[in-house]
Design a protein around this motif. Structure first.
Motif, PDB file in Angstrom:
ATOM      1  N   ILE A 121       0.939  -1.190   0.214  1.00 49.89           N
ATOM      2  CA  ILE A 121      -0.073   0.057   0.090  1.00 49.89           C
ATOM      3  C   ILE A 121       0.771   1.351  -0.089  1.00 49.89           C
ATOM      4  CG2 ILE A 121      -1.831   1.306   1.338  1.00 49.89           C
ATOM      5  CD1 ILE A 121      -3.047  -1.167  -0.215  1.00 49.89           C
ATOM      6  N   PRO A 122       1.804   1.227   0.886  1.00 49.92           N
ATOM      7  CA  PRO A 122       2.951   2.645   0.678  1.00 49.92           C
ATOM      8  C   PRO A 122       3.329   2.701  -0.490  1.00 49.92           C
ATOM      9  CG  PRO A 122       3.090   1.337   2.951  1.00 49.92           C
ATOM     10  CD  PRO A 122       2.262   0.521   2.121  1.00 49.92           C
ATOM     11  N   GLN A 123       3.807   1.500  -1.209  1.00 55.02           N
ATOM     12  CA  GLN A 123       4.546   1.692  -2.407  1.00 55.02           C
ATOM     13  C   GLN A 123       3.673   2.076  -3.467  1.00 55.02           C
ATOM     14  OE1 GLN A 123       6.995  -1.944  -3.019  1.00 55.02           O
ATOM     15  NE2 GLN A 123       7.575  -1.207  -5.037  1.00 55.02           N
ATOM     16  N   LEU A 124       2.410   1.426  -3.620  1.00 58.59           N
ATOM     17  CA  LEU A 124       1.378   1.937  -4.544  1.00 58.59           C
ATOM     18  C   LEU A 124       0.958   3.517  -4.391  1.00 58.59           C
ATOM     19  CD1 LEU A 124      -0.756  -1.240  -4.113  1.00 58.59           C
ATOM     20  CD2 LEU A 124       0.344  -0.320  -6.481  1.00 58.59           C
ATOM     21  N   ARG A 125       0.829   4.104  -2.965  1.00 60.08           N
ATOM     22  CA  ARG A 125       0.687   5.492  -2.867  1.00 60.08           C
ATOM     23  C   ARG A 125       1.752   6.252  -3.287  1.00 60.08           C
ATOM     24  NH1 ARG A 125       2.492   9.166   0.663  1.00 60.08           N
ATOM     25  NH2 ARG A 125       0.797  10.958   1.323  1.00 60.08           N
ATOM     26  N   ARG A 126       3.073   5.875  -3.085  1.00 56.81           N
ATOM     27  CA  ARG A 126       4.347   6.826  -3.715  1.00 56.81           C
ATOM     28  C   ARG A 126       4.091   6.578  -5.136  1.00 56.81           C
ATOM     29  NH1 ARG A 126       6.957   4.182   0.571  1.00 56.81           N
ATOM     30  NH2 ARG A 126       7.616   2.346  -0.805  1.00 56.81           N
ATOM     31  N   GLU A 127       3.755   5.657  -5.788  1.00 54.79           N
ATOM     32  CA  GLU A 127       3.713   5.308  -7.195  1.00 54.79           C
ATOM     33  C   GLU A 127       2.439   6.452  -7.850  1.00 54.79           C
ATOM     34  OE1 GLU A 127       5.117   3.426  -9.579  1.00 54.79           O
ATOM     35  OE2 GLU A 127       6.679   2.578  -8.441  1.00 54.79           O
ATOM     36  N   SER A 133      -1.410  10.016 -11.853  1.00 51.45           N
ATOM     37  CA  SER A 133      -2.549   9.125 -12.658  1.00 51.45           C
ATOM     38  C   SER A 133      -2.525   7.528 -12.017  1.00 51.45           C
ATOM     39  CB  SER A 133      -2.014   9.003 -14.210  1.00 51.45           C
ATOM     40  OG  SER A 133      -0.894   8.293 -14.287  1.00 51.45           O
ATOM     41  N   ALA A 134      -3.427   6.875 -12.613  1.00 52.77           N
ATOM     42  CA  ALA A 134      -3.265   5.445 -12.335  1.00 52.77           C
ATOM     43  C   ALA A 134      -2.600   4.693 -13.187  1.00 52.77           C
ATOM     44  CB  ALA A 134      -4.796   5.176 -12.633  1.00 52.77           C
ATOM     45  N   GLN A 135      -1.808   5.146 -13.981  1.00 47.53           N
ATOM     46  CA  GLN A 135      -0.887   4.279 -14.802  1.00 47.53           C
ATOM     47  C   GLN A 135       0.503   4.123 -13.908  1.00 47.53           C
ATOM     48  OE1 GLN A 135      -1.637   3.155 -17.930  1.00 47.53           O
ATOM     49  NE2 GLN A 135      -3.492   4.106 -17.377  1.00 47.53           N
ATOM     50  N   ILE A 136       0.300   3.153 -13.182  1.00 45.09           N
ATOM     51  CA  ILE A 136       1.437   2.965 -12.166  1.00 45.09           C
ATOM     52  C   ILE A 136       1.889   1.447 -12.247  1.00 45.09           C
ATOM     53  CG2 ILE A 136       0.665   4.771 -10.464  1.00 45.09           C
ATOM     54  CD1 ILE A 136      -0.792   2.680  -8.529  1.00 45.09           C
ATOM     55  N   SER A 140       5.255  -6.332  -7.001  1.00 43.28           N
ATOM     56  CA  SER A 140       5.557  -7.734  -6.966  1.00 43.28           C
ATOM     57  C   SER A 140       5.062  -8.640  -5.847  1.00 43.28           C
ATOM     58  CB  SER A 140       6.940  -8.020  -7.294  1.00 43.28           C
ATOM     59  OG  SER A 140       7.360  -9.355  -7.303  1.00 43.28           O
ATOM     60  N   GLY A 141       4.317  -9.475  -5.679  1.00 40.40           N
ATOM     61  CA  GLY A 141       3.645 -10.078  -4.275  1.00 40.40           C
ATOM     62  C   GLY A 141       2.478  -9.847  -4.048  1.00 40.40           C
ATOM     63  N   ALA A 142       2.133  -8.371  -4.708  1.00 40.16           N
ATOM     64  CA  ALA A 142       0.721  -8.135  -4.472  1.00 40.16           C
ATOM     65  C   ALA A 142      -0.243  -7.866  -5.694  1.00 40.16           C
ATOM     66  CB  ALA A 142       0.917  -6.749  -3.590  1.00 40.16           C
ATOM     67  N   THR A 143      -0.152  -8.812  -6.448  1.00 38.61           N
ATOM     68  CA  THR A 143      -0.946  -8.335  -7.773  1.00 38.61           C
ATOM     69  C   THR A 143      -2.243  -8.123  -7.778  1.00 38.61           C
ATOM     70  OG1 THR A 143       0.769 -10.090  -8.776  1.00 38.61           O
ATOM     71  CG2 THR A 143      -1.089  -9.512 -10.066  1.00 38.61           C
ATOM     72  N   TYR A 144      -3.085  -8.791  -6.847  1.00 40.30           N
ATOM     73  CA  TYR A 144      -4.321  -8.494  -6.855  1.00 40.30           C
ATOM     74  C   TYR A 144      -4.762  -7.166  -6.378  1.00 40.30           C
ATOM     75  CZ  TYR A 144      -5.133 -13.434  -8.487  1.00 40.30           C
ATOM     76  OH  TYR A 144      -5.098 -14.526  -9.058  1.00 40.30           O
ATOM     77  N   THR A 145      -4.128  -6.822  -4.967  1.00 43.95           N
ATOM     78  CA  THR A 145      -4.356  -5.592  -4.425  1.00 43.95           C
ATOM     79  C   THR A 145      -3.559  -4.361  -5.357  1.00 43.95           C
ATOM     80  OG1 THR A 145      -3.904  -6.401  -2.139  1.00 43.95           O
ATOM     81  CG2 THR A 145      -3.562  -4.241  -2.271  1.00 43.95           C
ATOM     82  N   SER A 146      -2.806  -4.647  -6.034  1.00 40.15           N
ATOM     83  CA  SER A 146      -2.208  -3.619  -7.037  1.00 40.15           C
ATOM     84  C   SER A 146      -3.271  -3.265  -8.094  1.00 40.15           C
ATOM     85  CB  SER A 146      -1.008  -3.953  -7.768  1.00 40.15           C
ATOM     86  OG  SER A 146       0.144  -4.188  -6.733  1.00 40.15           O
ATOM     87  N   GLY A 147      -3.946  -4.300  -8.648  1.00 38.06           N
ATOM     88  CA  GLY A 147      -4.799  -4.265  -9.674  1.00 38.06           C
ATOM     89  C   GLY A 147      -6.165  -3.581  -9.144  1.00 38.06           C
ATOM     90  N   GLY A 148      -6.444  -3.911  -8.056  1.00 35.21           N
ATOM     91  CA  GLY A 148      -7.720  -3.307  -7.441  1.00 35.21           C
ATOM     92  C   GLY A 148      -7.448  -1.695  -7.032  1.00 35.21           C
ATOM     93  N   TYR A 149      -6.257  -1.584  -6.577  1.00 30.45           N
ATOM     94  CA  TYR A 149      -5.965  -0.238  -6.200  1.00 30.45           C
ATOM     95  C   TYR A 149      -5.765   0.720  -7.463  1.00 30.45           C
ATOM     96  CZ  TYR A 149      -2.992   3.449  -3.717  1.00 30.45           C
ATOM     97  OH  TYR A 149      -2.598   4.534  -3.343  1.00 30.45           O
ATOM     98  N   LYS A 150      -5.122   0.247  -8.565  1.00 32.62           N
ATOM     99  CA  LYS A 150      -5.206   1.027  -9.751  1.00 32.62           C
ATOM    100  C   LYS A 150      -6.898   1.164 -10.449  1.00 32.62           C
ATOM    101  CE  LYS A 150      -1.180  -1.327 -11.782  1.00 32.62           C
ATOM    102  NZ  LYS A 150      -0.546  -1.890 -12.862  1.00 32.62           N
ATOM    103  N   GLN A 151      -7.384   0.122 -10.302  1.00 33.81           N
ATOM    104  CA  GLN A 151      -8.798   0.334 -10.711  1.00 33.81           C
ATOM    105  C   GLN A 151      -9.882   1.645  -9.941  1.00 33.81           C
ATOM    106  OE1 GLN A 151     -10.979  -3.415 -10.804  1.00 33.81           O
ATOM    107  NE2 GLN A 151      -9.730  -4.001 -12.414  1.00 33.81           N
ATOM    108  N   SER A 152      -9.675   1.460  -8.328  1.00 33.03           N
ATOM    109  CA  SER A 152     -10.328   2.277  -7.542  1.00 33.03           C
ATOM    110  C   SER A 152      -9.564   3.694  -7.816  1.00 33.03           C
ATOM    111  CB  SER A 152     -10.162   2.007  -6.114  1.00 33.03           C
ATOM    112  OG  SER A 152     -10.773   2.790  -5.327  1.00 33.03           O
ATOM    113  N   LEU A 153      -8.463   4.027  -8.009  1.00 35.62           N
ATOM    114  CA  LEU A 153      -7.537   5.104  -8.313  1.00 35.62           C
ATOM    115  C   LEU A 153      -8.278   5.855  -9.483  1.00 35.62           C
ATOM    116  CD1 LEU A 153      -5.535   7.067  -7.403  1.00 35.62           C
ATOM    117  CD2 LEU A 153      -3.839   5.900  -8.420  1.00 35.62           C
TER     118      LEU A 153
END
Length: 162
Positions: A121-127, A133-136, A140-153
């Protein structure tokens, strides 16, 4: 006399090998997680234990003053159901720029989810703050969370008109 007590070492070796292979197959078939909760789960499931001060729950988007291009406002993206639980992002905009991106809901049901998301989560926030934008990149290791984070963002950015 029992069959294994006879002097037949090849039979014992074959039986031991078959037992070992069966045991390995059974161990490999174990799943690390339980199945995901039904899609009817509310957005409070998986909510972080320390939400941001002054935030309200239950709204999908909101503003805290200002117009679409100037001022400071907060917009919450849609809740995205992932394999391991819901993910929802709230962004703060100032003069059309993202100044904060907070994950208000993410998988935290078990210790493994907590471990993964404590670094993801902190790494996705920094990105998100760096890219504006949502183009982040995915973590690695958090593929599902990353995808959900991008869609919600992206949902929050769309609601904000960016």
């Amino acid at each position: 006399m029992h069959a294994l007590k006879k002097n037949r070492p090849l039979r014992r070796i074959t039986l031991a090998a078959a037992t070992t292979v069966t045991g390995v197959v059974l161990l490999l078939s174990l799943k690390p997680h339980t199945p995901p909760a039904p899609a009817s789960a509310s957005s409070s499931v998986g909510r972080s234990s320390s939400p941001s001060p002054g935030t309200s729950s239950g709204s999908s988007s909101g503003t805290s003053g200002g117009s679409k291009s100037t001022g400071t406002r907060t917009v919450t993206g849609d809740t995205v159901q992932t394999r391991w639980g819901p993910v929802q992002v709230r962004i703060t905009l100032k003069d059309g720029r993202i100044t904060d991106a907070t994950a208000v809901a993410y998988p935290s049901e078990n210790p493994r989810d907590q471990e993964i998301n404590s670094y993801a989560i902190p790494q996705l926030r920094r990105e998100a703050l760096a890219a504006q934008s949502a183009q982040i990149d995915s973590v690695s290791g958090a593929t599902y969370t990353s995808g959900g984070y991008k869609q919600s963002l992206q949902s929050a950015l769309d609601s904000a008109g960016l």
